[in-house]
Design an enzyme around this catalytic site. Sequence first.
Site, PDB file in Angstrom:
ATOM      1  N   ARG A 105       0.845  -1.197   0.000  1.00  0.00           N
ATOM      2  CA  ARG A 105       0.000   0.000   0.000  1.00  0.00           C
ATOM      3  C   ARG A 105       0.868   1.229   0.000  1.00  0.00           C
ATOM      4  O   ARG A 105       1.702   1.394   0.888  1.00  0.00           O
ATOM      5  CB  ARG A 105      -0.845   0.023   1.279  1.00  0.00           C
ATOM      6  CG  ARG A 105      -2.082  -0.743   1.175  1.00  0.00           C
ATOM      7  CD  ARG A 105      -3.113  -0.375   2.207  1.00  0.00           C
ATOM      8  NE  ARG A 105      -2.656   0.108   3.498  1.00  0.00           N
ATOM      9  CZ  ARG A 105      -3.480   0.505   4.444  1.00  0.00           C
ATOM     10  NH1 ARG A 105      -4.783   0.500   4.229  1.00  0.00           N
ATOM     11  NH2 ARG A 105      -3.032   0.914   5.594  1.00  0.00           N
ATOM     12  N   THR A 109      -1.324   7.439  -0.749  1.00  0.00           N
ATOM     13  CA  THR A 109      -2.608   7.275  -1.444  1.00  0.00           C
ATOM     14  C   THR A 109      -3.425   6.112  -0.884  1.00  0.00           C
ATOM     15  O   THR A 109      -4.624   6.006  -1.157  1.00  0.00           O
ATOM     16  CB  THR A 109      -2.365   6.985  -2.938  1.00  0.00           C
ATOM     17  OG1 THR A 109      -1.687   5.721  -3.041  1.00  0.00           O
ATOM     18  CG2 THR A 109      -1.524   8.067  -3.592  1.00  0.00           C
ATOM     19  N   ASP A 201       0.400  -3.077  12.181  1.00  0.00           N
ATOM     20  CA  ASP A 201       0.881  -3.438  10.840  1.00  0.00           C
ATOM     21  C   ASP A 201       1.268  -4.923  10.844  1.00  0.00           C
ATOM     22  O   ASP A 201       2.263  -5.327  11.454  1.00  0.00           O
ATOM     23  CB  ASP A 201       2.089  -2.570  10.472  1.00  0.00           C
ATOM     24  CG  ASP A 201       2.489  -2.769   9.020  1.00  0.00           C
ATOM     25  OD1 ASP A 201       2.505  -1.787   8.273  1.00  0.00           O
ATOM     26  OD2 ASP A 201       2.776  -3.922   8.631  1.00  0.00           O
ATOM     27  N   ASP A 204       4.846  -5.909   9.508  1.00  0.00           N
ATOM     28  CA  ASP A 204       5.911  -5.523  10.435  1.00  0.00           C
ATOM     29  C   ASP A 204       5.925  -6.421  11.662  1.00  0.00           C
ATOM     30  O   ASP A 204       6.992  -6.774  12.172  1.00  0.00           O
ATOM     31  CB  ASP A 204       5.735  -4.059  10.870  1.00  0.00           C
ATOM     32  CG  ASP A 204       6.187  -3.085   9.793  1.00  0.00           C
ATOM     33  OD1 ASP A 204       6.909  -3.517   8.871  1.00  0.00           O
ATOM     34  OD2 ASP A 204       5.811  -1.909   9.869  1.00  0.00           O
TER      35      ASP A 204
HETATM   36  C1  PRP Z   1      -1.136  -4.695   4.404  1.00  0.00           C
HETATM   37  C2  PRP Z   1      -1.946  -5.978   4.509  1.00  0.00           C
HETATM   38  C3  PRP Z   1      -2.740  -5.974   3.235  1.00  0.00           C
HETATM   39  C4  PRP Z   1      -2.999  -4.504   3.030  1.00  0.00           C
HETATM   40  C5  PRP Z   1      -4.410  -4.230   3.457  1.00  0.00           C
HETATM   41  O1  PRP Z   1      -0.059  -4.864   3.571  1.00  0.00           O
HETATM   42  O2  PRP Z   1      -1.145  -7.119   4.666  1.00  0.00           O
HETATM   43  O3  PRP Z   1      -2.049  -6.513   2.127  1.00  0.00           O
HETATM   44  O4  PRP Z   1      -2.084  -3.781   3.872  1.00  0.00           O
HETATM   45  O5  PRP Z   1      -4.738  -2.910   3.185  1.00  0.00           O
HETATM   46  P1  PRP Z   1      -5.849  -2.492   2.119  1.00  0.00           P
HETATM   47  O6  PRP Z   1      -7.022  -3.389   2.362  1.00  0.00           O
HETATM   48  O7  PRP Z   1      -6.106  -1.065   2.466  1.00  0.00           O
HETATM   49  O8  PRP Z   1      -5.255  -2.660   0.747  1.00  0.00           O
HETATM   50  P2  PRP Z   1       1.016  -3.701   3.320  1.00  0.00           P
HETATM   51  O9  PRP Z   1       0.621  -2.875   2.161  1.00  0.00           O
HETATM   52  O10 PRP Z   1       1.275  -2.995   4.608  1.00  0.00           O
HETATM   53  O11 PRP Z   1       2.291  -4.506   2.843  1.00  0.00           O
HETATM   54  P3  PRP Z   1       3.177  -5.578   3.631  1.00  0.00           P
HETATM   55  O12 PRP Z   1       2.349  -6.823   3.776  1.00  0.00           O
HETATM   56  O13 PRP Z   1       4.331  -5.770   2.702  1.00  0.00           O
HETATM   57  O14 PRP Z   1       3.564  -5.000   4.961  1.00  0.00           O
HETATM   58  N1  URA Z   2      -2.490  -3.166   6.921  1.00  0.00           N
HETATM   59  C1  URA Z   2      -2.104  -3.607   8.132  1.00  0.00           C
HETATM   60  O1  URA Z   2      -1.111  -4.342   8.256  1.00  0.00           O
HETATM   61  N2  URA Z   2      -2.839  -3.236   9.194  1.00  0.00           N
HETATM   62  C2  URA Z   2      -3.916  -2.446   9.102  1.00  0.00           C
HETATM   63  O2  URA Z   2      -4.551  -2.149  10.129  1.00  0.00           O
HETATM   64  C3  URA Z   2      -4.295  -1.988   7.826  1.00  0.00           C
HETATM   65  C4  URA Z   2      -3.565  -2.368   6.743  1.00  0.00           C
END
Ligand code: PRP
Ligand code: URA
Length: 210
Positions: A105, A109, A201, A204
């Site tokens: 994400r 945005t 997160d 993380d």
């Molecule tokens: C997080 C999560 C989803 C996304 C959800 O990933 O694991 O993939 O956000 O958010 P959305 O429904 O608003 O799209 P992130 O983009 O943080 O990436 P990561 O898994 O690499 O940390």
């Molecule tokens: N992605 C995450 O990992 N946590 C949230 O709460 C939303 C998006």
Amino acid sequence: MSANIFIADHPLIQHKLTLLRNEKTGSKQFRELIKEITELLCYEATRDLPLCEVEVTTPICTTKSKVVAGRKMAFVPILRAGLGMVDGALELVPAAKVGHIGLYRDPETLKPVEYYCKLPHDIHEREVIVVDPMLATGGSAIDAITLIKARSPLHIKFMCIIAAPEGLRALSEAHPDVQVYCASLDSHLNEHGYIVPGLGDAGDRIFGTK
Ligand code: PRP
Ligand code: URA
């Protein structure tokens, strides 16, 4: 609320979810809990697998008994955090293939940015379960499912740990045929697009990157 959601309210799932939410839970236990909850969710998400009868000889006699009717499956984690759910899903369905979709994400945005896509070549013969712990705005799930649909799989489900109402609504509008399985439908998203109360997160916390 949408008929497309199944919330697993089993006491063991809810207990583990509380541990997962706790900010004091470290990465090792967090990963173990994600795996355990995924196993329990996967049990529900596979409840409609068709069965057929075979003959089996027990130490007592020969009888008819049921086996899963050769339905082929694939799990597709959305990278990174979805990786945390793969082992639990494969524990229940070891014969499943695994595809990967890389999306992150954009923090400004909140829109998903694609950086990787590798799916099983025979995905058109498979039932797909997309896995990602968090359904927040729904953007990542919607884009991942759109990519998979372009390869014409038999059917797609989405399995997450926590969903936000905003994401569930968006996903149900974009892909009304996709059933969502989760452990909790939380309250709302905050101004940064994080689920409230959520668990923070997910990526993380799984990989210890914060
Ligand atoms: C997080 C999560 C989803 C996304 C959800 O990933 O694991 O993939 O956000 O958010 P959305 O429904 O608003 O799209 P992130 O983009 O943080 O990436 P990561 O898994 O690499 O940390
Ligand atoms: N992605 C995450 O990992 N946590 C949230 O709460 C939303 C998006």
